[in-house]
Design a protein around this motif. Structure first.
Motif, PDB file in Angstrom:
ATOM      1  N   GLY B  47       0.819  -1.202   0.000  1.00  0.00           N
ATOM      2  CA  GLY B  47       0.000   0.000   0.000  1.00  0.00           C
ATOM      3  C   GLY B  47       0.851   1.250   0.000  1.00  0.00           C
ATOM      4  O   GLY B  47       2.070   1.189   0.146  1.00  0.00           O
ATOM      5  N   ASP B  48       0.175   2.381  -0.157  1.00  0.00           N
ATOM      6  CA  ASP B  48       0.864   3.658  -0.275  1.00  0.00           C
ATOM      7  C   ASP B  48       1.710   3.954   0.969  1.00  0.00           C
ATOM      8  O   ASP B  48       1.412   3.479   2.055  1.00  0.00           O
ATOM      9  CB  ASP B  48      -0.167   4.793  -0.430  1.00  0.00           C
ATOM     10  N   LEU B  49       2.719   4.778   0.768  1.00  0.00           N
ATOM     11  CA  LEU B  49       3.510   5.283   1.877  1.00  0.00           C
ATOM     12  C   LEU B  49       2.570   6.068   2.800  1.00  0.00           C
ATOM     13  O   LEU B  49       1.772   6.882   2.329  1.00  0.00           O
ATOM     14  CB  LEU B  49       4.599   6.201   1.321  1.00  0.00           C
ATOM     15  N   GLY B  50       2.644   5.780   4.096  1.00  0.00           N
ATOM     16  CA  GLY B  50       1.785   6.500   5.039  1.00  0.00           C
ATOM     17  C   GLY B  50       0.359   5.982   5.090  1.00  0.00           C
ATOM     18  O   GLY B  50      -0.512   6.610   5.675  1.00  0.00           O
ATOM     19  N   ALA B  51       0.104   4.805   4.484  1.00  0.00           N
ATOM     20  CA  ALA B  51      -1.258   4.272   4.473  1.00  0.00           C
ATOM     21  C   ALA B  51      -1.600   3.550   5.770  1.00  0.00           C
ATOM     22  O   ALA B  51      -2.770   3.336   6.066  1.00  0.00           O
ATOM     23  CB  ALA B  51      -1.439   3.314   3.294  1.00  0.00           C
ATOM     24  N   GLY B  52      -0.579   3.184   6.538  1.00  0.00           N
ATOM     25  CA  GLY B  52      -0.844   2.544   7.827  1.00  0.00           C
ATOM     26  C   GLY B  52      -0.426   1.084   7.898  1.00  0.00           C
ATOM     27  O   GLY B  52      -0.964   0.325   8.704  1.00  0.00           O
ATOM     28  N   LYS B  53       0.550   0.689   7.094  1.00  0.00           N
ATOM     29  CA  LYS B  53       1.005  -0.702   7.099  1.00  0.00           C
ATOM     30  C   LYS B  53       1.564  -1.084   8.478  1.00  0.00           C
ATOM     31  O   LYS B  53       1.190  -2.114   9.043  1.00  0.00           O
ATOM     32  CB  LYS B  53       2.076  -0.925   6.014  1.00  0.00           C
ATOM     33  N   THR B  54       2.454  -0.234   8.984  1.00  0.00           N
ATOM     34  CA  THR B  54       3.034  -0.528  10.299  1.00  0.00           C
ATOM     35  C   THR B  54       1.969  -0.441  11.388  1.00  0.00           C
ATOM     36  O   THR B  54       1.982  -1.209  12.346  1.00  0.00           O
ATOM     37  CB  THR B  54       4.210   0.421  10.593  1.00  0.00           C
ATOM     38  N   THR B  55       1.020   0.488  11.223  1.00  0.00           N
ATOM     39  CA  THR B  55      -0.074   0.620  12.194  1.00  0.00           C
ATOM     40  C   THR B  55      -0.887  -0.667  12.260  1.00  0.00           C
ATOM     41  O   THR B  55      -1.259  -1.123  13.341  1.00  0.00           O
ATOM     42  CB  THR B  55      -0.988   1.804  11.804  1.00  0.00           C
ATOM     43  N   LEU B  56      -1.158  -1.259  11.091  1.00  0.00           N
ATOM     44  CA  LEU B  56      -1.912  -2.515  11.049  1.00  0.00           C
ATOM     45  C   LEU B  56      -1.156  -3.620  11.804  1.00  0.00           C
ATOM     46  O   LEU B  56      -1.741  -4.372  12.587  1.00  0.00           O
ATOM     47  CB  LEU B  56      -2.151  -2.940   9.594  1.00  0.00           C
ATOM     48  N   VAL B  57       0.160  -3.689  11.587  1.00  0.00           N
ATOM     49  CA  VAL B  57       0.977  -4.699  12.265  1.00  0.00           C
ATOM     50  C   VAL B  57       1.013  -4.423  13.771  1.00  0.00           C
ATOM     51  O   VAL B  57       0.958  -5.340  14.596  1.00  0.00           O
ATOM     52  CB  VAL B  57       2.409  -4.746  11.691  1.00  0.00           C
ATOM     53  N   ARG B  58       1.068  -3.127  14.119  1.00  0.00           N
ATOM     54  CA  ARG B  58       1.071  -2.753  15.536  1.00  0.00           C
ATOM     55  C   ARG B  58      -0.203  -3.289  16.211  1.00  0.00           C
ATOM     56  O   ARG B  58      -0.159  -3.823  17.306  1.00  0.00           O
ATOM     57  CB  ARG B  58       1.142  -1.225  15.632  1.00  0.00           C
ATOM     58  N   GLY B  59      -1.336  -3.147  15.514  1.00  0.00           N
ATOM     59  CA  GLY B  59      -2.598  -3.669  16.037  1.00  0.00           C
ATOM     60  C   GLY B  59      -2.567  -5.183  16.129  1.00  0.00           C
ATOM     61  O   GLY B  59      -2.940  -5.772  17.151  1.00  0.00           O
ATOM     62  N   ALA B  60      -2.085  -5.826  15.068  1.00  0.00           N
ATOM     63  CA  ALA B  60      -2.025  -7.290  15.042  1.00  0.00           C
ATOM     64  C   ALA B  60      -1.149  -7.812  16.176  1.00  0.00           C
ATOM     65  O   ALA B  60      -1.465  -8.833  16.795  1.00  0.00           O
ATOM     66  CB  ALA B  60      -1.491  -7.772  13.696  1.00  0.00           C
ATOM     67  N   ALA B  61      -0.090  -7.086  16.470  1.00  0.00           N
ATOM     68  CA  ALA B  61       0.810  -7.496  17.552  1.00  0.00           C
ATOM     69  C   ALA B  61       0.078  -7.467  18.892  1.00  0.00           C
ATOM     70  O   ALA B  61       0.300  -8.321  19.754  1.00  0.00           O
ATOM     71  CB  ALA B  61       2.038  -6.595  17.590  1.00  0.00           C
ATOM     72  N   LEU B  62      -0.807  -6.477  19.060  1.00  0.00           N
ATOM     73  CA  LEU B  62      -1.628  -6.424  20.282  1.00  0.00           C
ATOM     74  C   LEU B  62      -2.464  -7.694  20.384  1.00  0.00           C
ATOM     75  O   LEU B  62      -2.539  -8.326  21.442  1.00  0.00           O
ATOM     76  CB  LEU B  62      -2.574  -5.225  20.237  1.00  0.00           C
ATOM     77  N   GLY B  63      -3.114  -8.054  19.264  1.00  0.00           N
ATOM     78  CA  GLY B  63      -3.946  -9.256  19.224  1.00  0.00           C
ATOM     79  C   GLY B  63      -3.139 -10.521  19.458  1.00  0.00           C
ATOM     80  O   GLY B  63      -3.668 -11.522  19.911  1.00  0.00           O
ATOM     81  N   LEU B  64      -1.862 -10.452  19.136  1.00  0.00           N
ATOM     82  CA  LEU B  64      -0.981 -11.608  19.338  1.00  0.00           C
ATOM     83  C   LEU B  64      -0.267 -11.543  20.692  1.00  0.00           C
ATOM     84  O   LEU B  64       0.653 -12.313  20.967  1.00  0.00           O
ATOM     85  CB  LEU B  64       0.052 -11.671  18.208  1.00  0.00           C
ATOM     86  N   GLU B  65      -0.688 -10.556  21.503  1.00  0.00           N
ATOM     87  CA  GLU B  65      -0.161 -10.392  22.869  1.00  0.00           C
ATOM     88  C   GLU B  65       1.342 -10.128  22.913  1.00  0.00           C
ATOM     89  O   GLU B  65       2.045 -10.629  23.797  1.00  0.00           O
ATOM     90  CB  GLU B  65      -0.524 -11.610  23.728  1.00  0.00           C
ATOM     91  N   VAL B  66       1.807  -9.338  21.962  1.00  0.00           N
ATOM     92  CA  VAL B  66       3.202  -8.912  21.998  1.00  0.00           C
ATOM     93  C   VAL B  66       3.299  -7.762  22.989  1.00  0.00           C
ATOM     94  O   VAL B  66       2.486  -6.850  22.957  1.00  0.00           O
ATOM     95  CB  VAL B  66       3.666  -8.428  20.608  1.00  0.00           C
ATOM     96  N   GLU B  67       4.276  -7.827  23.880  1.00  0.00           N
ATOM     97  CA  GLU B  67       4.476  -6.716  24.806  1.00  0.00           C
ATOM     98  C   GLU B  67       5.591  -5.837  24.268  1.00  0.00           C
ATOM     99  O   GLU B  67       6.505  -6.309  23.636  1.00  0.00           O
ATOM    100  CB  GLU B  67       4.815  -7.239  26.202  1.00  0.00           C
ATOM    101  N   GLY B  68       5.488  -4.546  24.528  1.00  0.00           N
ATOM    102  CA  GLY B  68       6.522  -3.637  24.052  1.00  0.00           C
ATOM    103  C   GLY B  68       6.116  -2.999  22.750  1.00  0.00           C
ATOM    104  O   GLY B  68       5.107  -3.340  22.137  1.00  0.00           O
TER     105      GLY B  68
END
Lengths: 342, 191
Positions: B47-68
């Motif tokens: 997706g486009d630069l600034g579209a939120g790719k890392t944001t999506l992963v950040r959310g997924a990490a929460l769902g996967l119980e990643v701390e930090g």
């Protein structure tokens, strides 16, 4: 007796080897991207690869010794960055250092790459006075640090998303300015008006007082560009570059000066590739002399701001004096925290 | 050999489209996705630069119980996290040639024991496994004076396994009264 430490750096893109005397005098300081070893050893060398480190490190070690006019037996210690970084890349430096340390019977000192950046300031001839506040801003890191005394470094704040240098690179690429983005934007911005485009400065509240965020700024710049283009108008690149750079510099300077006022240190140390930015240096100096006139500002020359191995050798000097020595089972730690030496 | 990256039109015809108007909402979509992941798999994010790719992963990490914190992997190329499962967060943004991927050892991670997220995956499509979940994020700026801006997230399952994954994702996801995405993950967690 003189202390002669060889530093080995492979934490990300650069393979670097240096020899430093007594923690402050550089005898040789080689960085792979700045040498002609590529052409000498022939073939296409991928820009980012553990294999590149493997191909570069031995010739660089030979070259660094030759340039310093030393035989390996004269070395007092090796310093190697064992984190943070990319694990495959880090392992090249760590394994090489361990092998040579064992074979040549020379002690090995692990150095935290981030801490190393601060020690670039010890190579400038200036005296580093504690306590200090440090700002490391580069392509991979944006950290505000505090050091109460030699060896004690704590994290005050860090970026929550993109690093400052990464924002420069991504914006430069999207504006068609090429890579690396820092110098490209720095020079273009000189022709532009930093107040021309209104851009946000991330405020992260009290709990994020010393944290940074550059992701929202990146999006704002791209949105601005899109809107202008949608109207069929041409983007004034000079003005956009100047406004973007001003926003990054404002965030870095605001938080750093806030940390200085909060911690009341004796000095402020800058380092990392973004510390080479001319506007950042100038505005940090101005604001510091206005808000905290007694605080010394230290900033290494450009070639010591970016990744290098001399900074590691300088950092290891203090650890060497205290008798620090790594066991041969030393491992790379990709997420090594700045507060930790090992 | 230099690989030029072209936005494939097929990516926008994904099976599922979710629109988000705030970074927080993209996070929630990611969290909902992360929550239903129970075993190693691969998610390719473009997706486009600034579209939120890392944001999506950040959310997924929460769902996967990643701390930090989950920070941009652009500079490091790969960041590794510990959650319910190991999380490998790749970013191909800076990569130019395919050899660099071999040197990163990507293949080992693809067949490994963790959840693999790859940003800018479509730069090197030949490296993706036979089956994976494709997510395409589009940054949309509305016309007119109100400067409204939103994101379209297209989900495109590649293979039966990922079809099922997406079904489970949708079963666990619903919209609240404002039409914003929500998911029943928390309720399920409490049961």
């Amino acid at each position: 007796m003189k202390t002669l430490i060889m530093g080995l750096e492979t934490s990300c893109d650069e393979t670097a080897v240096a020899v430093v005397e007594d923690g402050c005098r550089i005898l040789s300081n080689l960085v792979s991207s700045q040498t002609d070893l590529h052409s000498r050893y022939g073939g296409v060398v991928p820009e980012i690869a553990s294999r590149k480190h493997l191909e570069m490190i031995n010739p660089l070690i030979d070259e660094a010794l030759k340039e310093a006019g030393l035989h390996y037996q004269q070395l007092s210690a090796f310093a190697v960055s064992h984190g943070p970084g990319l694990v495959g890349a880090l392992l090249v430096g760590v394994s090489t250092a361990k092998a040579l340390s064992y074979a040549w019977e020379i002690p090995l000192i692990p150095v935290n790459h981030l801490r190393g950046h601060l020690y670039a300031n010890y190579l400038t001839g200036a005296t580093v006075k504690h306590p200090y506040v440090g700002l490391i801003a580069s392509g991979g890191h944006t950290d505000l640090l505090y050091s109460s005394e030699e060896g004690e470094i704590t994290l005050l704040g860090e970026t929550r998303d993109d690093a400052a240098g990464e924002a420069f690179d991504k914006i430069a690429r999207s504006l068609g300015l090429g890579y690396p983005g820092g110098p490209a934007i720095d020079s273009l911005a000189r022709e532009g008006d930093p107040a021309a485009v209104e851009l946000p400065r991330a405020s992260l509240g009290e709990e994020g007082r010393f944290d940074f965020s550059f992701s929202g700024l990146k999006t704002a710049v791209l949105n601005y560009k899109n809107r202008v283009e949608q109207k069929g108008e041409e983007v004034n690149l000079e003005n956009l570059a100047a406004s973007f750079q001003q926003a990054v510099v404002d965030m870095l300077v605001d938080k750093t000066i806030d940390a200085v006022l909060h911690k009341k240190p004796a000095s402020l140390l800058l380092s990392g590739g973004v510390a080479a930015n001319s506007l950042l240096r100038q505005q940090m100096e101005e604001r510091l002399s206005r808000k905290a006139p007694g605080v010394f500002l230290l900033c290494p020359p450009v070639h010591l701001c970016t990744d290098n191995a001399a900074m590691l050798a300088a950092a290891a000097h203090f650890q060497y004096r205290e008798g620090a020595k790594a066991p041969l089972d030393l491992n790379a730690i990709p997420d090594l925290a700045v507060s930790r030496t090992s | 050999m230099k690989t030029k990256w072209k936005k494939r039109e097929t990516m926008k015809t994904g099976k599922v489209l979710i629109s988000t108007t705030e970074e927080k909402e993209t996070m929630v979509v990611g969290e909902a996705l992360g929550f239903i992941i129970k075993e190693p798999l691969v998610i390719a994010i473009d997706g486009d630069l600034g579209a939120g790719k890392t944001t999506l992963v950040r959310g997924a990490a929460l769902g996967l119980e990643v701390e930090g914190k989950i920070r941009s992997p652009t500079f490091n190329l790969l960041r590794v996290y510990r959650g319910r499962l190991p999380v490998y967060h790749f970013d191909f943004y800076r990569l130019e040639v395919e050899e660099e991927l071999f040197d990163l050892g990507l293949e080992e991670y693809l067949e490994g024991q963790g959840v693999v997220f790859i940003e800018w995956a479509n730069k090197f499509p030949s490296f993706l496994p036979g089956e994976y979940l494709e997510v395409y994020l589009e940054r949309v700026c509305g016309e007119g004076g109100n400067r409204q801006e939103w994101r379209n997230l297209y989900f495109n399952p590649r293979g039966d396994y990922y079809e099922r994954l997406l079904d489970i994702f949708l079963e666990n996801t619903c919209y609240d009264f404002q039409g914003r995405i929500n998911y029943r993950g928390r309720d399920i967690k409490e049961e």
